[in-house]
Design an enzyme around this catalytic site. Structure first.
Site, PDB file in Angstrom:
ATOM      1  N   HIS A 167       0.836  -1.200   0.000  1.00 55.80           N
ATOM      2  CA  HIS A 167       0.000   0.000   0.000  1.00 55.80           C
ATOM      3  C   HIS A 167       0.874   1.255   0.000  1.00 55.80           C
ATOM      4  O   HIS A 167       0.475   2.290  -0.537  1.00 55.80           O
ATOM      5  CB  HIS A 167      -0.916   0.029   1.226  1.00 55.80           C
ATOM      6  CG  HIS A 167      -2.036  -0.957   1.165  1.00 55.80           C
ATOM      7  ND1 HIS A 167      -1.888  -2.261   1.553  1.00 55.80           N
ATOM      8  CD2 HIS A 167      -3.328  -0.825   0.752  1.00 55.80           C
ATOM      9  CE1 HIS A 167      -3.042  -2.892   1.395  1.00 55.80           C
ATOM     10  NE2 HIS A 167      -3.918  -2.052   0.905  1.00 55.80           N
ATOM     11  N   ASP A 188      -4.582  -5.924  -8.162  1.00 59.44           N
ATOM     12  CA  ASP A 188      -4.831  -5.315  -6.859  1.00 59.44           C
ATOM     13  C   ASP A 188      -5.040  -3.813  -7.097  1.00 59.44           C
ATOM     14  O   ASP A 188      -4.918  -3.314  -8.225  1.00 59.44           O
ATOM     15  CB  ASP A 188      -3.667  -5.600  -5.900  1.00 59.44           C
ATOM     16  CG  ASP A 188      -4.095  -5.578  -4.433  1.00 59.44           C
ATOM     17  OD1 ASP A 188      -5.177  -5.030  -4.127  1.00 59.44           O
ATOM     18  OD2 ASP A 188      -3.345  -6.100  -3.594  1.00 59.44           O
TER      19      ASP A 188
END
Length: 372
Positions: A202, A272
């Protein structure tokens, strides 16, 4: 252009705005991913999902709803599902003393995993949600490599079933059965494995320097063993430099040569979240969302996610939609009828059970009793 709706986007609030409706109606948008900010209570969620389907019936309504710390809806009757590590721990518990019976923990864990999948899927479907990105197939390396950095695997941590790929595959298959019993498809993530790296994709770009042989023997092994039952897969935003210089989700070698050809996977491949740092740097360069989407799609993804960008004016979502349309017109990306078929195959084929009926259904009540 062949019809293909590869974009999975989010919406800002607990009801649809005019901008949300405009984006969802775009032919390149194939689904929505919901977050905790989209939740107030069950009635509101039902109204939101119904409104999404009114825009387009074929939109896939998704959520990250694994159990443990990754569960978007937790109140108004939703069961607090255990982290998947609890099922792995149950697998190892054969009892003590006179209650000890070799292998009994594994059999109880398999039953509990099926129950968890059924509860998870049936509650979501009763609220109009089609699909959850579960199960996690990553290995829990916490106890497997004690000489390693202590922070290893904390990104995945208790989201993983176990450190043994055989146990992960068995419990995942059982959980998938529970999902299927409630009419929901599955998604194995994060191919070929995120559990061996400490960095969080992230916020940075994780690098796993192991050999292809080592990865296939351990982390990626469940994908081959489950190739006949996996409906979809989400690759990791991790670079494995001994295999390819690009993160797995942007690598033809990982997605086409290894996942599809070598491991025999035939379902849908999701990228993702393209807003994650691990998705924004390709070949060492910071790229925009549309360029990241094109890179993922041309590498072998069927669908790409952009999360948490609809807040405010949602300029990033509009830029992604417009940018992909331009890329298609310029020939930098070609729509795929096979990819669209894989997307549509993830939609439920049965009607969901109403919540009040579900609460007194014997199978559901028994499944609750089996949860660890």
């Amino acid at each position: 252009m062949t019809e293909h709706a590869p974009l999975i986007i989010d919406v800002a609030g607990t009801s649809l705005s005019a901008a949300d409706r405009r984006r969802l109606a775009h032919p390149l948008v194939g689904g929505v991913i919901l977050f905790a900010r989209n939740w107030m209570h069950r009635r509101q969620l039902l109204e939101l999902t119904a409104a999404i389907k009114e825009v387009r019936e074929d939109l896939l309504i998704c959520v990250d709803h694994e159990g443990g710390r990754v569960q978007r809806f937790r109140t108004d009757g939703f069961t607090h599902l255990p982290a998947m590590r609890a099922l792995g721990e149950l697998w190892m518990d054969d009892g003590r003393g006179s209650r000890h019976r070799e292998g009994s923990g594994a059999l109880r864990a398999l039953d509990a995993a099926t129950a968890a999948g059924y509860v998870l899927a049936s509650e979501l479907r009763a609220c109009g949600v089609d699909f959850s990105f579960t199960p996690v197939l990553d290995l829990d390396w916490k106890d497997q490599a004690p000489q390693a950095d202590a922070s290893r695997s904390t990104v995945i941590g208790d989201r993983a079933f176990h450190g043994d790929p055989r146990v992960v595959a068995a419990l995942s298959r059982a959980l998938m059965l529970g999902l299927l019993q409630a009419g929901m498809a599955n998604c194995g993530k994060h191919f070929p494995g995120h559990g061996h790296v400490a960095a969080d994709s992230h916020t940075e770009v994780p690098v796993d320097r192991r050999s292809l042989k080592a990865i296939l023997h351990d982390d990626a092994a469940p994908y081959g063993w489950l190739s006949s039952v996996l409906a979809s897969v989400m690759p990791a935003h991790v670079i494995y430099p001994r295999v390819d210089s690009r993160p797995a989700g942007f690598s033809q070698k990982w997605l086409q040569d290894i996942l599809r050809r070598q491991l025999g996977f035939g379902g849908a491949i999701f990228s993702d979240d393209l807003s994650m740092e691990g998705a924004r740097r390709i070949d060492g360069q910071l790229v925009g969302y549309a360029d990241a989407a094109v890179a993922a799609l041309t590498a072998g993804c069927d669908l790409v996610l952009l999360c948490n960008q609809s807040l405010g004016e949602g300029e990033a979502v509009d830029a992604l939609i417009d940018g992909l349309a331009v890329a298609a017109a310029q020939g930098r990306w070609q729509a795929s009828s096979a990819s669209e078929e894989r997307r549509l195959a993830l939609l439920p084929e049965t009607l969901p059970q109403a919540w009040d009926e579900l609460m007194v259904q014997p199978r559901y009540m028994h499944a609750l009793d089996l949860l660890p």
